[in-house]
Design a protein around this motif. Structure first.
Motif, PDB file in Angstrom:
ATOM      1  N   LEU A  53       0.828  -1.206   0.000  1.00 57.35           N
ATOM      2  CA  LEU A  53       0.000   0.000   0.000  1.00 57.35           C
ATOM      3  C   LEU A  53       0.862   1.256   0.000  1.00 57.35           C
ATOM      4  O   LEU A  53       0.341   2.376  -0.005  1.00 57.35           O
ATOM      5  CB  LEU A  53      -0.907   0.000   1.242  1.00 57.35           C
ATOM      6  N   SER A  54       2.176   1.077   0.008  1.00 60.35           N
ATOM      7  CA  SER A  54       3.090   2.203   0.145  1.00 60.35           C
ATOM      8  C   SER A  54       2.994   3.145  -1.055  1.00 60.35           C
ATOM      9  O   SER A  54       2.821   2.708  -2.191  1.00 60.35           O
ATOM     10  CB  SER A  54       4.533   1.702   0.265  1.00 60.35           C
ATOM     11  N   TYR A  99      -4.774   7.519   7.151  1.00 67.10           N
ATOM     12  CA  TYR A  99      -3.722   6.782   7.873  1.00 67.10           C
ATOM     13  C   TYR A  99      -2.735   6.132   6.904  1.00 67.10           C
ATOM     14  O   TYR A  99      -1.521   6.290   7.039  1.00 67.10           O
ATOM     15  CB  TYR A  99      -4.364   5.716   8.766  1.00 67.10           C
ATOM     16  N   ILE A 100      -3.255   5.413   5.934  1.00 67.20           N
ATOM     17  CA  ILE A 100      -2.387   4.664   5.010  1.00 67.20           C
ATOM     18  C   ILE A 100      -1.507   5.620   4.194  1.00 67.20           C
ATOM     19  O   ILE A 100      -0.319   5.383   4.000  1.00 67.20           O
ATOM     20  CB  ILE A 100      -3.249   3.771   4.084  1.00 67.20           C
ATOM     21  N   SER A 101      -2.090   6.714   3.747  1.00 69.53           N
ATOM     22  CA  SER A 101      -1.330   7.632   2.879  1.00 69.53           C
ATOM     23  C   SER A 101      -0.267   8.404   3.642  1.00 69.53           C
ATOM     24  O   SER A 101       0.730   8.828   3.061  1.00 69.53           O
ATOM     25  CB  SER A 101      -2.281   8.598   2.172  1.00 69.53           C
ATOM     26  N   THR A 102      -0.454   8.556   4.939  1.00 63.74           N
ATOM     27  CA  THR A 102       0.559   9.286   5.705  1.00 63.74           C
ATOM     28  C   THR A 102       1.569   8.351   6.364  1.00 63.74           C
ATOM     29  O   THR A 102       2.733   8.688   6.519  1.00 63.74           O
ATOM     30  CB  THR A 102      -0.090  10.148   6.804  1.00 63.74           C
ATOM     31  N   GLU A 103       1.124   7.142   6.710  1.00 64.08           N
ATOM     32  CA  GLU A 103       1.995   6.230   7.473  1.00 64.08           C
ATOM     33  C   GLU A 103       2.908   5.400   6.576  1.00 64.08           C
ATOM     34  O   GLU A 103       4.050   5.110   6.938  1.00 64.08           O
ATOM     35  CB  GLU A 103       1.126   5.309   8.331  1.00 64.08           C
ATOM     36  N   PHE A 104       2.413   5.014   5.415  1.00 60.92           N
ATOM     37  CA  PHE A 104       3.155   4.066   4.569  1.00 60.92           C
ATOM     38  C   PHE A 104       3.664   4.772   3.315  1.00 60.92           C
ATOM     39  O   PHE A 104       3.098   4.618   2.232  1.00 60.92           O
ATOM     40  CB  PHE A 104       2.263   2.883   4.183  1.00 60.92           C
ATOM     41  N   GLN A 105       4.700   5.532   3.452  1.00 62.87           N
ATOM     42  CA  GLN A 105       5.245   6.268   2.309  1.00 62.87           C
ATOM     43  C   GLN A 105       6.402   5.524   1.672  1.00 62.87           C
ATOM     44  O   GLN A 105       7.089   4.784   2.305  1.00 62.87           O
ATOM     45  CB  GLN A 105       5.704   7.651   2.748  1.00 62.87           C
TER      46      GLN A 105
END
Lengths: 105, 425
Positions: A53-54, A99-105
């Motif tokens: 999902l990164s 959450y996903i867009s900010t946490e998994f870069q």
């Protein structure tokens, strides 16, 4: 087909509105831990057949989840994803996307 | 937190209660206490490990390549795959990953001290449309490089294109475990690649357990049916990722993914048929998506697992009455059974000589996800199931991809999340 597209567009607009009113990444983290983590992994980098999902922005995540929730076939993992998304509210999707867009870069 | 999460949590609790209720009748109480050490973390889908007697540990990462961890903890990156640039001592540009495919099993030659050979199974695009290959390599004296790559098996099927199936992307079902048997032969497990023709095919070597020598030649003792590839030890499998040898009888036993039902543990018989045959228009079935019935009926939605099993059995005794019977079918669930090993040594107490099976977890259609390690206790001759106990873990569960007993008697477990754990009694 036309009506399902309208549903998706409508949901996406609702999602954008939710984001505009401040999505809560912390709530998204909680949903991620309970629903998504077992397949996408603790850091969202994906495992086995389950994709990473990164590097995805919130719009992309939100649109995909909205499509899964609407029963659209998106790819070979649709039968696994749709049941996960079917009960998500617009707020849940916005929070997850944040959450996903900010946490998994 | 939204209402949705509360509902999901409640469902999870109910599912857990149901699972507990079901398993409590079948599983014995777990009275053991294990210690846990994180051996390596931050890895990329670690797939398998192989040890030397001094604790040196070779390991594979599905999309990265082969590395070795020395007894002092130093790690040497040995053989990289496409896209790893100069991170490894050498790079094989034909080795690639896609979906479930990539670098998988690794085994150390029992005569490593003399010949320094290791064996690694990986997906390769050296020939179109790609195959899975078993490579033999020589490890350098200082453990910082590998050389002399020889592909002793170069023709295991690979799935190059997406199909209309769950997990239908390219790269599905490669098997992938490589182990030396007590008889000195190499056992290589392969998968059906979502191709209905493969499992019962005499010449396609997917869906088989191959038994070969160090050069890739068939073991002379193999007894497959007439016309079969002589490397075939057993056939008619779906996707075997676990194989281990009974510590007293030396018999190979496999642990295998089920489709939407019935993970299986099966004692292998030389020349035996595991009874998986997902071809359309046979055994009462009609046409199926892309000529593969493996997830039918109703392949994209949840339904009763026993109804599925009746329609598309994992072991089809009606069609193949002499098929090898499974010892255990995971109570009819499919939860991603992947790896197997035997616990040897007195330190394991009541679990000495028990089989352990790693389960990765698949949450689909009401199936409990089920990430865990099961302890499978067999009769003394290894032919009957005595008990199944879920191991109480001293760390968080994960997608248990590989279980290997180390030379120190501890159990090493890799999880797709990126860790290799050590569990000691």
């Amino acid at each position: 087909m036309k009506s399902s597209m309208l549903v998706i567009i409508g949901a996406a607009l609702a999602l954008s509105a939710a984001q505009a009113h401040g999505a809560e990444p912390a709530d998204g983290e909680e949903i991620y831990a309970s629903v998504c983590r077992n397949c996408h992994g603790p850091t969202g980098k994906g495992m086995a057949s389950f994709p990473s999902l990164s590097g995805n922005d919130a719009d992309y995540i939100g649109t995909r989840l909205t499509q899964y929730r609407a029963g659209e076939t998106v790819g070979p993992n649709t039968p696994l994803m749709s049941p996960m998304a079917v009960d998500l509210s617009d707020e849940d999707i916005a929070n997850l996307a944040a959450y996903i867009s900010t946490e998994f870069q | 937190m939204s209402q949705h999460v509360s509902v999901l949590s409640a469902c999870a609790l109910v599912a857990s209660a149901v699972t507990f209720g079901m398993t409590s009748a079948a599983h014995a109480a777990n009275t053991t206490s294990l210690t846990h050490t994180a051996v390596l973390s931050g890895l990329d889908n670690p797939w398998d490990m192989a040890f030397l007697p001094d604790g040196t540990m070779f390991y594979t990462e599905k999309c990265r390549g082969l590395s070795v961890r020395m007894p002092d903890g130093t790690v040497h990156a040995l053989l990289g795959m496409k896209g790893t640039d100069d991170d490894f001592a050498s790079t094989a540009e034909d080795l690639f990953c896609e979906g479930q495919a990539g670098m998988m099993g690794v085994a150390v030659d029992p005569d490593f001290e003399q010949n320094r050979q290791i064996f690694v199974y990986s997906t390769s695009d050296m020939t179109a449309p790609g195959t899975n290959r078993l490579m033999r390599m020589t490890v350098g004296d200082d453990f910082t490089s590998v050389a002399d790559r020889t592909d002793i098996v170069d023709d295991v099927q690979y799935k190059p294109k997406a199909t209309d199936h769950p997990f239908g992307g390219p790269g599905a079902h490669n098997g992938g475990r490589v182990r030396f048997g007590p008889d000195g032969y190499i056992y290589l497990t392969t998968g059906d690649t979502h191709n209905g023709e493969v499992p019962q095919s005499p010449t396609l070597i997917g869906s088989k357990v191959l038994r070969i020598d160090r050069d890739g030649n068939a073991a002379a003792e193999n007894t497959p049916p007439e016309g079969f590839d002589p490397r075939t030890y057993t056939y008619g499998h779906r996707n075997v990722q676990g194989i281990a040898f009974h510590p007293t009888t030396n018999t190979p036993i496999v642990a295998e993914h089920g489709p939407w039902h019935s993970d299986e543990i099966t004692v292998l018989v030389n020349g035996g048929n595991a009874g998986w045959d997902p071809r359309p228009n046979m055994a009462g079935r009609g046409d199926c998506p892309d000529n593969y019935c493996g997830y039918m009926p109703n392949q994209m939605e949840g339904m009763n697992r026993f109804e599925r099993a009746a329609f598309m059995p994992m072991t089809d005794f009606d069609t193949y009455p002499d098929a090898m019977p499974p010892l255990w079918d995971n109570n009819g669930w499919s939860q991603g059974t992947s790896s197997a090993a035997f616990l040897t040594g007195e330190a394991w107490g009541d679990w000495e000589n028990a089989m352990v099976v790693g389960i990765m977890g698949i949450g689909f259609g009401g199936t409990p996800i089920g990430q865990r390690i099961d302890v499978i206790q067999l009769s003394e001759d290894g032919t009957e199931l005595v008990d199944v106990t879920e191991m109480t873990l001293p760390m968080e569960a994960g997608r248990f991809r590989s279980l290997v007993l180390g030379p120190d008697g501890a159990l090493y477990a890799s999880v797709d999340e990126g860790e290799i754990h050590k569990l000691a009694p």
